[in-house]
Scaffold this motif. Structure first.
Motif, short mmCIF file in Angstrom:
data_model
loop_
_atom_site.label_atom_id
_atom_site.label_comp_id
_atom_site.label_asym_id
_atom_site.label_seq_id
_atom_site.Cartn_x
_atom_site.Cartn_y
_atom_site.Cartn_z
N LYS A 119 -8.89 -0.64 -0.01
CA LYS A 119 -8.76 0.69 0.60
C LYS A 119 -9.18 0.65 2.07
O LYS A 119 -8.50 1.19 2.92
CB LYS A 119 -9.60 1.73 -0.14
N GLN A 120 -10.29 -0.01 2.35
CA GLN A 120 -10.75 -0.11 3.73
C GLN A 120 -9.74 -0.86 4.60
O GLN A 120 -9.45 -0.46 5.72
CB GLN A 120 -12.13 -0.77 3.81
N LEU A 121 -9.22 -1.96 4.07
CA LEU A 121 -8.19 -2.71 4.80
C LEU A 121 -6.95 -1.86 5.01
O LEU A 121 -6.32 -1.91 6.06
CB LEU A 121 -7.83 -3.99 4.05
N THR A 122 -6.59 -1.07 4.01
CA THR A 122 -5.42 -0.21 4.11
C THR A 122 -5.60 0.79 5.23
O THR A 122 -4.70 0.99 6.04
CB THR A 122 -5.19 0.55 2.78
N ILE A 123 -6.76 1.40 5.28
CA ILE A 123 -7.02 2.39 6.33
C ILE A 123 -6.93 1.75 7.71
O ILE A 123 -6.27 2.26 8.60
CB ILE A 123 -8.39 3.05 6.10
N GLU A 124 -7.54 0.58 7.86
CA GLU A 124 -7.48 -0.12 9.15
C GLU A 124 -6.06 -0.55 9.49
O GLU A 124 -5.61 -0.39 10.61
CB GLU A 124 -8.41 -1.35 9.11
N GLU A 182 -14.88 -3.11 -6.78
CA GLU A 182 -15.26 -3.65 -5.47
C GLU A 182 -14.02 -4.09 -4.68
O GLU A 182 -13.88 -3.80 -3.50
CB GLU A 182 -16.22 -4.82 -5.66
N GLN A 203 -9.55 9.78 -4.13
CA GLN A 203 -9.64 8.36 -3.78
C GLN A 203 -10.48 7.56 -4.75
O GLN A 203 -11.00 6.50 -4.41
CB GLN A 203 -10.20 8.19 -2.36
N GLU A 227 -12.16 -1.06 -3.38
CA GLU A 227 -12.80 -0.49 -2.19
C GLU A 227 -12.47 -1.31 -0.95
O GLU A 227 -12.18 -0.76 0.11
CB GLU A 227 -14.31 -0.36 -2.38
N ASN A 228 -12.51 -2.64 -1.07
CA ASN A 228 -12.16 -3.51 0.06
C ASN A 228 -10.71 -3.31 0.47
O ASN A 228 -10.40 -3.24 1.66
CB ASN A 228 -12.41 -4.98 -0.29
N TYR A 287 0.85 -1.18 0.00
CA TYR A 287 0.00 0.00 0.00
C TYR A 287 0.90 1.24 0.00
O TYR A 287 1.80 1.33 0.81
CB TYR A 287 -0.88 0.02 1.25
N LYS A 342 -3.61 2.27 10.49
CA LYS A 342 -3.73 2.69 11.89
C LYS A 342 -2.89 1.79 12.78
O LYS A 342 -2.30 2.24 13.75
CB LYS A 342 -5.19 2.64 12.33
#
Length: 192
Positions: A145-150, A139, A115, A142-143, A84, A153
């Motif tokens: 990206k969400q995993l990347t954000i989590e 799709e 984004q 998007e999945n 990422y 952190k």
């Protein structure tokens, strides 16, 4: 009057073209930004002669406002590597690689500043841009990206000020505990 209208039309066309950025320009900038840290792989999975059944690892490389986060998963002969790339904490590029039975599949996802997925490169190295990007790839992006954000952190670098603050708080707690112990000990000595 015709000259003024022609000039205004030409000026507006040139102005519009100079401010609109193509996917190729965005992607060229992404590649330029991340060229240095893209080549750095500071992880290495070795079996050391022991057959691995499952292993997970991650690492993060940060240089100024650029960050590369690598997640490596090895499970029963299949390796999955996800890289990422973030600029100013905004996802710009995701690269996935799956290796199984000496077969390697690579996919790439490029994002603009809003984004939005602007380019998808499939396992056959075929490029899809904007509206041509298959829905399954959108799709998946998007999945990811969400995993990347989590995950970002989880591996976000901690500043030295944050560490210093935590150490100071722990020192206060330790001093407080020692004071309590000293009071109890003095009380014990008085009664003795």
């Amino acid at each position: 009057m015709k000259k003024i209208c022609s000039f205004l039309c030409l000026f507006s066309i040139l102005t519009f073209n100079s401010y609109s950025t193509t996917n190729d320009e965005i992607i060229a900038q992404i590649k330029k930004d991340f060229s240095k840290i893209k080549s750095e792989n500071n992880f290495n999975m070795k079996s050391n002669g022991i057959e691995k059944i499952q292993a997970n690892s991650f690492s993060s490389i940060q240089e100024n406002n650029l960050q590369k986060i690598i997640f490596n998963n090895y499970n029963n002969g299949e390796t999955s590597i996800k890289e990422y790339f973030l600029k100013d904490n905004v996802i710009k590029f995701i690269s996935t690689k799956n290796i199984k039975d000496k077969t390697e599949e690579n996919r790439e996802y490029y994002f603009d500043n809003e984004q939005k997925l602007i380019r998808y490169i499939d396992e056959n190295k075929k490029n899809y841009d904007n509206d041509d990007i298959p829905s399954y790839a959108k799709e998946k992006a998007e999945n990811l990206k969400q995993l990347t954000i989590e995950r970002a952190k989880i591996v976000a670098p901690i500043s030295t000020n944050e560490i210093k603050k935590e150490v100071e708080e722990l020192n206060k707690e330790i001093i407080q505990k020692f004071d309590e112990i000293e009071k109890e000990f003095n009380s014990f000595l008085k009664n003795f």
